[in-house]
Design an enzyme around this catalytic site. Structure first.
Site, PDB file in Angstrom:
ATOM      1  N   ASP A 177       0.825  -1.211   0.000  1.00  0.00           N
ATOM      2  CA  ASP A 177       0.000   0.000   0.000  1.00  0.00           C
ATOM      3  C   ASP A 177       0.860   1.263   0.000  1.00  0.00           C
ATOM      4  O   ASP A 177       2.047   1.233   0.337  1.00  0.00           O
ATOM      5  CB  ASP A 177      -0.973   0.009   1.193  1.00  0.00           C
ATOM      6  N   GLU A 230       0.259  -1.277   5.652  1.00  0.00           N
ATOM      7  CA  GLU A 230       1.324  -0.742   6.520  1.00  0.00           C
ATOM      8  C   GLU A 230       1.116   0.730   6.819  1.00  0.00           C
ATOM      9  O   GLU A 230       1.384   1.208   7.919  1.00  0.00           O
ATOM     10  CB  GLU A 230       2.696  -0.955   5.847  1.00  0.00           C
ATOM     11  N   ASP A 251      13.196  -5.168   6.849  1.00  0.00           N
ATOM     12  CA  ASP A 251      12.049  -4.423   6.320  1.00  0.00           C
ATOM     13  C   ASP A 251      12.545  -3.108   5.710  1.00  0.00           C
ATOM     14  O   ASP A 251      13.739  -2.791   5.747  1.00  0.00           O
ATOM     15  CB  ASP A 251      11.060  -4.155   7.465  1.00  0.00           C
TER      16      ASP A 251
HETATM   17  C1  LIG Z   1      21.909  10.776  10.534  1.00  0.00           C
HETATM   18  C2  LIG Z   1      21.257  11.989  10.127  1.00  0.00           C
HETATM   19  C3  LIG Z   1      20.634  12.058   8.750  1.00  0.00           C
HETATM   20  C4  LIG Z   1      19.718  10.958   8.463  1.00  0.00           C
HETATM   21  C5  LIG Z   1      18.831  11.243   7.315  1.00  0.00           C
HETATM   22  C6  LIG Z   1      17.746  10.274   7.279  1.00  0.00           C
HETATM   23  C7  LIG Z   1      17.112  10.185   5.962  1.00  0.00           C
HETATM   24  C8  LIG Z   1      15.797   9.567   6.090  1.00  0.00           C
HETATM   25  C9  LIG Z   1      15.509   8.601   5.060  1.00  0.00           C
HETATM   26  C10 LIG Z   1      14.343   8.061   4.960  1.00  0.00           C
HETATM   27  C11 LIG Z   1      13.126   8.535   5.685  1.00  0.00           C
HETATM   28  C12 LIG Z   1      12.610   7.541   6.666  1.00  0.00           C
HETATM   29  C13 LIG Z   1      11.383   6.842   6.208  1.00  0.00           C
HETATM   30  C14 LIG Z   1      11.241   5.555   6.925  1.00  0.00           C
HETATM   31  C15 LIG Z   1      10.191   4.649   6.392  1.00  0.00           C
HETATM   32  C16 LIG Z   1       8.857   5.124   6.766  1.00  0.00           C
HETATM   33  C17 LIG Z   1       7.793   4.165   6.410  1.00  0.00           C
HETATM   34  C18 LIG Z   1       6.473   4.818   6.643  1.00  0.00           C
HETATM   35  O1  LIG Z   1       6.075   5.730   5.982  1.00  0.00           O
HETATM   36  N1  LIG Z   1       5.730   4.342   7.659  1.00  0.00           N
HETATM   37  C19 LIG Z   1       4.525   4.932   8.103  1.00  0.00           C
HETATM   38  C20 LIG Z   1       4.748   5.949   9.150  1.00  0.00           C
HETATM   39  O2  LIG Z   1       5.834   6.074   9.713  1.00  0.00           O
HETATM   40  O3  LIG Z   1       3.791   6.688   9.442  1.00  0.00           O
HETATM   41 ZN   LIG Z   2       6.722   2.492   3.909  1.00  0.00          ZN
HETATM   42 ZN   LIG Z   3       5.120   5.422   4.100  1.00  0.00          ZN
END
Ligand SMILES: CCCCCCCC/C=C\CCCCCCCC(=O)NCC(=O)O
Ligand SMILES: [Zn+2]
Ligand SMILES: [Zn+2]
Length: 522
Positions: free
Chosen positions: A144, A209, A236
């Site tokens: 999703d 999810e 994951d």
């Molecule tokens: C160490 C400092 C810099 C770090 C930079 C981080 C970059 C971030 C990269 C990705 C973003 C994180 C997304 C994680 C997955 C989220 C999945 C999701 O949307 N789940 C639903 C929710 O959380 O509501």
């Molecule tokens: Zn996600």
């Molecule tokens: Zn997401």
């Protein structure tokens, strides 16, 4: 100005001067005398003797590469949007199931692979290994996506999978259909080449999810529990390869999520007598609620940088920073407070400093000339590893501090446990080896996932949960998550397929080589 206040100002000035002097002397002393402490991210296993398991290599013809891309685009074009826990796009999910069966015929016809639908639209694949003594592992991804509106400024319609300058644009390209399709495409290729695993593995593809995984992941875990399954580790979605995202870091780094933040969704509401807008009360319900929300925004949660796993991230990466940052990162015991103040300036890095506060919904009013009887707002907190849900709720109550505002917890959970990432952590080392086999230039470090994933539902059947896919993020890319112009390069999608292709084979190792085992071989 009175003489007394002038004296006080002079005293304050001298105090600041003295503090700065002592601080500078301390820093100079440390630079001169303390040996900078850095982790050698590649210590130990790099020299160890790994059992060779990647016997099958992946060579794709131009036609196969075209097909691989067509399969991915078809996946993006199906709008499998989750709106709420009770409103998911069921017909799109059915269509997606049809697509998987069509484009991965080997998987669905193989006598080796067992396929089950769970919670109506989620998928569980079981691929039994030849050695039952090896503890199984599990790969997760979700089908999703969050809603997307072209009018928000997309360069291509969000469900078009349009190709622009080598990138595929569309909702789900990095969250998280690249993993759904990448894992299955890799398995399809392995089966085509006659692969049979030594270690059993499972693939779980959740369908909800984005709205907490209560029907998908939760039911998959129930099923596995009922079968007595225990997992060596789970991999994951989550963190990624960051290339230029962390200012000052020399070269790209792969951050493998070893934990994820907790979450609290809090509803604030105000009920007031309705009436005619020509005779308004001094304060409206909307005004009362807005002030409460403003107080929460103006009083962010405390800085906790350095008290959670983010400390390990910076210590692992320290040697990749130039001076003076290398020195600062290597001595967080001293510099955490200073670094916190720098990191909190940007939303992406502020997420590592504290529990974040996001006001995501605000509803009230039905007509312009009616004083509304009810106003509500939803505030979503992502809880730092060093805080608990209970502590966050207490801080919310004390900050709102207005008895006219009702504060209710909608849902929430504590930050997730920290998975192992030492030299004997099987999952971490297999993921790291696979990453470094493909991208030798990368530094690999443990990280904290600031978003939440389906994997949190698996904590009763495994000790070690990792959150990573080798999606390459450059500056500005993290904002594409749930934002506009979500995209992935074609090259990167192919790398993701190859990553899972190698990872599955690397898991067939019986056990990790002993640490430092190769150090005396010359
Ligand atoms: C160490 C400092 C810099 C770090 C930079 C981080 C970059 C971030 C990269 C990705 C973003 C994180 C997304 C994680 C997955 C989220 C999945 C999701 O949307 N789940 C639903 C929710 O959380 O509501
Ligand atoms: Zn996600
Ligand atoms: Zn997401």
């Amino acid at each position: 100005m009175t003489g007394h206040s002038a004296q006080w100002k002079l005293f304050k000035f001298l105090k600041v001067l003295l503090f700065s002097f002592i601080f500078s002397i301390t820093v100079l002393f440390l630079v001169a005398t303390v040996r900078t402490f850095t982790f050698d991210a590649d210590a130990g296993l790099q020299l160890g003797k790994w059992e060779n398991t990647t016997a099958i290599s992946l060579h794709l013809s131009p036609q196969q590469r075209k097909n691989l891309l067509a399969n991915f685009k078809a996946a993006i074009q199906i709008p499998t949007v989750s709106f709420t826990e009770t409103n998911v796009s069921t017909s799109a999910l059915r269509e997606f199931d049809g697509l998987l069966r069509k484009v991965f015929p080997k998987i669905f016809s193989s006598s080796l692979v067992q396929h089950e639908m769970v919670g109506n639209y989620s998928h569980l694949f079981t691929v039994p290994g030849s050695d039952p003594d090896l503890e199984p592992y599990m790969l997760l991804a979700h089908i999703d996506v969050v809603p997307a509106d072209e009018a928000d400024g997309w360069d291509a319609p969000p469900f078009s999978a349009q190709e622009i300058n080598g990138f595929i644009y569309g909702r789900g390209t990095i969250d998280n259909k690249q993993s759904v399709m990448g894992i299955l495409q890799a398995l399809e290729y392995l089966l085509e080449r006659g692969y049979t695993p030594r270690r059993t593995f499972y693939i779980g593809l959740g369908h909800d999810e984005e709205v907490n995984g209560l029907h998908g992941a939760v039911n998959i875990v129930k099923l596995l529990k009922s079968r007595g399954v225990k997992l060596q580790y789970v991999l994951d979605e989550g963190l990624a390869v960051l290339d230029g995202v962390i200012s000052g870091l020399d070269g790209p780094a792969a951050l493998i999520g070893i934990s994820e933040k907790g979450q609290a969704t809090v509803k604030l509401s105000v009920s007031t007598p309705p009436g005619h807008s020509s005779m308004p009360p001094r304060e409206s319900g909307i005004g009362i609620l807005a002030s409460a929300v403003k107080r929460l925004e103006e009083n962010p949660m405390p800085r906790l940088f350095g008290y959670g796993p983010e400390r390990g991230t910076f210590e692992h990466l320290a040697h990749k920073f130039g001076l003076p940052l290398r020195f600062i990162m290597s001595n967080l015991w001293l510099f955490s407070p200073l670094l916190s103040r720098v990191l909190e300036r940007k939303p992406v890095t502020n997420a590592f400093v504290r529990t974040t506060t996001a006001v995501t919904m605000f509803n009230s009013g039905v007509k312009i000339n009616i004083i509304p009887s009810y106003a509500e707002a939803f505030v979503n907190f992502r809880i730092h590893s060093a805080q608990t849900l209970q502590e966050v709720l207490e801080l919310v109550e004390s900050t709102v501090s207005d008895e006219r505002v009702k504060v209710e917890l909608v849902n929430g959970f504590d930050p997730l446990p920290i998975s192992s990432y030492d030299e004997q952590a099987f999952g971490f080392q297999i993921i790291k080896k696979t990453v470094q086999g493909m991208f030798p230039q990368l530094t690999v470090a443990p990280g904290i996932c600031v978003g939440n994933t389906d994997s949190r539902h698996y904590k009763d059947i495994t000790q070690d949960i990792y959150r990573f896919a080798p999606s390459w993020f450059k500056p500005g890319d993290p904002q594409r998550f749930h934002g506009v112009n979500e995209r992935i390069s074609i090259k990167n999608y192919e790398e993701i397929v190859l990553f899972y292709f190698q990872l599955i084979q690397n898991n067939d190792i019986r056990k990790l080589p002993p640490p430092h085992s190769g150090q005396h071989e010359l």
